[in-house]
Structures are given as structure tokens and as C-alpha cells.
Design a protein around this motif. Structure first.
Motif, mmCIF file in Angstrom:
data_model
loop_
_atom_site.group_PDB
_atom_site.id
_atom_site.type_symbol
_atom_site.label_atom_id
_atom_site.label_comp_id
_atom_site.label_asym_id
_atom_site.label_seq_id
_atom_site.Cartn_x
_atom_site.Cartn_y
_atom_site.Cartn_z
ATOM 1 N N PRO A 248 0.799 -1.227 0.000
ATOM 2 C CA PRO A 248 0.000 0.000 0.000
ATOM 3 C C PRO A 248 0.834 1.280 0.000
ATOM 4 C CG PRO A 248 0.212 -0.811 2.229
ATOM 5 C CD PRO A 248 0.944 -1.799 1.352
ATOM 6 N N ASP B 266 -1.463 4.489 0.833
ATOM 7 C CA ASP B 266 -2.725 4.637 0.097
ATOM 8 C C ASP B 266 -3.812 3.914 0.904
ATOM 9 O OD1 ASP B 266 -4.920 4.481 -1.568
ATOM 10 O OD2 ASP B 266 -3.737 4.089 -3.375
ATOM 11 N N ASN B 267 -4.642 4.698 1.557
ATOM 12 C CA ASN B 267 -5.634 4.118 2.469
ATOM 13 C C ASN B 267 -6.746 3.363 1.752
ATOM 14 O OD1 ASN B 267 -4.500 5.043 4.961
ATOM 15 N ND2 ASN B 267 -5.112 7.107 4.357
ATOM 16 N N THR B 268 -6.807 3.487 0.420
ATOM 17 C CA THR B 268 -7.778 2.679 -0.319
ATOM 18 C C THR B 268 -7.251 1.244 -0.487
ATOM 19 O OG1 THR B 268 -6.907 3.189 -2.535
ATOM 20 C CG2 THR B 268 -8.540 4.710 -1.622
ATOM 21 N N VAL B 269 -5.958 1.048 -0.219
ATOM 22 C CA VAL B 269 -5.372 -0.297 -0.313
ATOM 23 C C VAL B 269 -5.307 -0.940 1.069
ATOM 24 C CG1 VAL B 269 -3.352 -1.643 -1.024
ATOM 25 C CG2 VAL B 269 -4.023 0.389 -2.326
ATOM 26 N N LYS C 260 -4.717 0.337 5.587
ATOM 27 C CA LYS C 260 -4.493 1.441 6.531
ATOM 28 C C LYS C 260 -3.543 1.038 7.650
ATOM 29 C CE LYS C 260 -8.922 3.668 5.775
ATOM 30 N NZ LYS C 260 -10.213 4.089 6.282
ATOM 31 N N ASP D 172 -7.174 12.747 2.216
ATOM 32 C CA ASP D 172 -8.118 11.713 2.647
ATOM 33 C C ASP D 172 -7.667 10.338 2.165
ATOM 34 O OD1 ASP D 172 -9.792 13.456 4.014
ATOM 35 O OD2 ASP D 172 -10.789 14.039 2.154
ATOM 36 N N ARG D 173 -7.036 10.324 1.020
ATOM 37 C CA ARG D 173 -6.619 9.035 0.456
ATOM 38 C C ARG D 173 -5.250 8.586 0.990
ATOM 39 N NH1 ARG D 173 -6.399 7.094 -5.871
ATOM 40 N NH2 ARG D 173 -5.214 5.183 -5.470
ATOM 41 N N TYR D 174 -4.322 9.524 1.137
ATOM 42 C CA TYR D 174 -2.947 9.166 1.502
ATOM 43 C C TYR D 174 -2.590 9.680 2.896
ATOM 44 C CZ TYR D 174 -2.456 8.289 -3.502
ATOM 45 O OH TYR D 174 -2.626 7.811 -4.777
#
Lengths: 192, 192
Positions: free
Chosen positions: A44, A90-93, A95, A139-141
Motif C-alpha cells: 500500500p 494509500d488508504n484505499t489499499v 491502513k 483523505d486518500r494518503y
């Protein structure tokens, strides 16, 4: 010997700013990072690579240096880092991947040491400002760690802990940066 | 080249169990760990070193292996690790030091790779049982990561991601463990 590289890889905070770091140098370190183990192989982590004088100066303003050296405000002009690697998740991958961050950071720093570079892992960052400088979606990273890199221009020495067991690093009378490290046998709490 | 060592340092889960690992091998890895950077130089991590057959067997029972290989229950008898390094954090020194854990874990694994050893970082651990096996105070120490070590007896290959972008590792028709890794350029989100 790998131990020689580990020994060479000290935390440096003063650099020869005349020495530039190239995009290619930084990409070589990313190549090492991609080859490291990652929890569940999620991978991530992402990297912002900074080596431009103008952006370097902006990043520099948003880092806190050597919290234990109260009198020292960080490297002066002429001795500042000439590149930065900002490690983001990348928090979409995935956290909260701090162990992955450590794996990658140390691998990149060892790779830098092999090139005769050095630097410091910095966690104390004005994140809001750095998001703006990089124009990155906060918000994403998440900004997890900053690697400040340059050609080291100071001496760093590992020393034994003093009698009181204090691990604080300090500069001695010759301006050598001294880092007290615990002995290996004191780190082992079970052996069989 | 350091990159060769990084490449050699794959995550291995099957070993030649006839190959024993000595106390000295493990202490050499602790010596590397003590030389790594630590946040604020606190050095809160401690190590339980296990290389005894009986304790090895007990630790083995409390680890979960390769969550993505649903059909595989972990290494069979004869291919199990012959040593473990359990990385703990002394909470009286500092808490939640996962980045330090990653730094130390990768450094130890690279040191193991140099010796012709290999292994796997395992976070899925039955912690309550491991505290009892080691007779360690669970209020003081957190078990952060287990390094399972041995003489690798499998082939691990880095491959490109498939078209759907899935990062799951798998075993191919020749029983080769394949690990899809993202390309370096896909990890860079800012470059200047």
C-alpha cells in the motif's frame, strides 16, 4: 559484509548541500522498496520523490529536527538535505501499515548508504502543509514518514549507554554526534 | 550489490528442517538490530530467541501461515522453521513502535539472507499462548512480530501483477511461490 552497511547507515542531519541527488538515485531506492516484504503482499505504500531546490526548501520548512538537541534548530543553509522521499500509505489499499513503513524506510536508507548518501527518518512533519506542497489528497494518503537525504557532512558515532542508562543522543565537545546504543545481550529476554 | 541481497531476501515458508540454526547465528542478528535507527533513539524492542526443537514446536503451533493460500495448512513436518525471533516491545520504554519493528525485522531478515538463511515475518500469532511458552509478562511486553527462520527449501519468484491488478501471491503449476509486485513507477505519486 552486510553489517558494514548497517554500521555505515547512521542517522545524519547535516549534509554537503553542494552534492545533488538525481531522480535516478531516488528511483533506484524505490526499486529496492518494491522488492521488500509487505503484509499480505498488499504493497500500500507510495512515494513522493523531491529533489528540486525549490520544493526541497518548502519541505524543509515543515520538518522538526532532532527533538533531543534542544539548542539546535536543524541544519543551516549549505548543510541541508538535497532530496526527500516522503512515504505515504494509500488508504484505499490498506491502513495503518507502520511495520511496512519501517521495512521500506530501512531498505531505502541502506540503499542510500551504499551510494555514499545518508540521512534521517523524520516522523515529526507538518502534514497539512506537506499535503498542499505535493498537491496530494489527504483523505486518500497518509504521510507516514519522511526520509531526508544528502551527502553526510558530520560524524556520527555509536557509544555505550552512560551509567544512568539514558539513551538520549548528544553532540560531544568535538561536535561529533554520539548515539548511545543498548548492548545486544540486554535486548534478549528469552534464549533457548 | 545491496540489491542482490534485497532480492535474495524473499519470504520463505518451507525449509530444510535438517539444517539447524545456532544461538550464535541469532545473536548476530540481534547485533544488527541494535545498530538500526530507532525513533528518538528509545530502542524499546526486545527479542526472544528460540532454536530448541521442543520450543520451536510449541511456537509453530501458534502461528498462522500464508493466509492467502487457503488450501495450505503451513509447512509439514521436515520443512518447518528451525528458529524463531519473536520481536517484542517493552511498553515501559515506549508503546506502539511498529515502524521500529519494521526497521529491525527487515534488517534481521537481510542479515539472515546473507547467511543463506531465510524466512517469513508473521503477524498472525496466538499471543496468549506464546506469552505462556516464553513465560513473559504480557502487561509489560507486546508481541509485535515473529520471524520464522530456516534454510529455505522452496522457490519464490517475483512476477508482474496480473491484468486485474490482484496482488495475491500463489503457487504455480510447478509449486513455485509467485509474488506479484507493483512496478516502481506505479509507486511514485510525486516526482520533482
Amino acid at each position: 559484509m552486510f553489517k558494514d552497511l548497517v554500521l555505515k547507515n547512521r542517522s545524519y542531519r547535516r549534509f554537503d548541500e553542494r552534492f545533488e541527488i538525481s531522480k535516478n538515485d531516488l528511483m533506484n531506492l524505490v526499486e529496492l522498496a518494491r522488492l521488500t516484504p509487505s503484509s499480505v503482499n498488499w504493497q500500500p505504500l507510495r512515494f513522493a520523490l523531491v529533489y528540486d531546490k525549490e520544493i526541497n526548501a518548502k519541505i524543509f520548512e515543515n520538518l522538526a529536527w532532532a527533538g533531543l538537541l534542544k539548542e539546535w534548530k536543524g541544519p543551516a543553509e549549505g548543510e541541508r538535505p538535497t532530496a526527500y522521499i516522503i512515504i505515504l500509505c494509500d488508504n484505499t489499499v490498506a491502513k495503518n501499515m507502520k511495520t511496512d513503513v519501517g521495512i521500506v524506510a530501512q531498505t531505502m536508507m541502506l540503499g542510500a548508504a551504499e551510494k555514499g548518501l545518508g540521512g534521517c527518518m523524520i516522523g515529526s512533519v507538518n502534514r497539512d502543509n506537506v499535503y498542499k506542497i505535493l498537491n496530494i489528497d489527504k483523505d486518500r494518503y497518509s504521510i507516514d514518514l519522511v526520509l531526508a537525504l544528502g551527502k553526510p557532512a558530520e560524524t556520527v558515532k555509536i557509544v555505550d549507554l552512560p551509567d544512568d542508562g539514558c539513551t538520549n543522543y548528544y553532540r560531544d565537545e568535538n561536535d561529533v554526534h554520539c548515539v548511545p546504543k543498548r548492548k545486544a545481550e540486554d535486548l534478549v529476554i528469552f534464549l533457548r
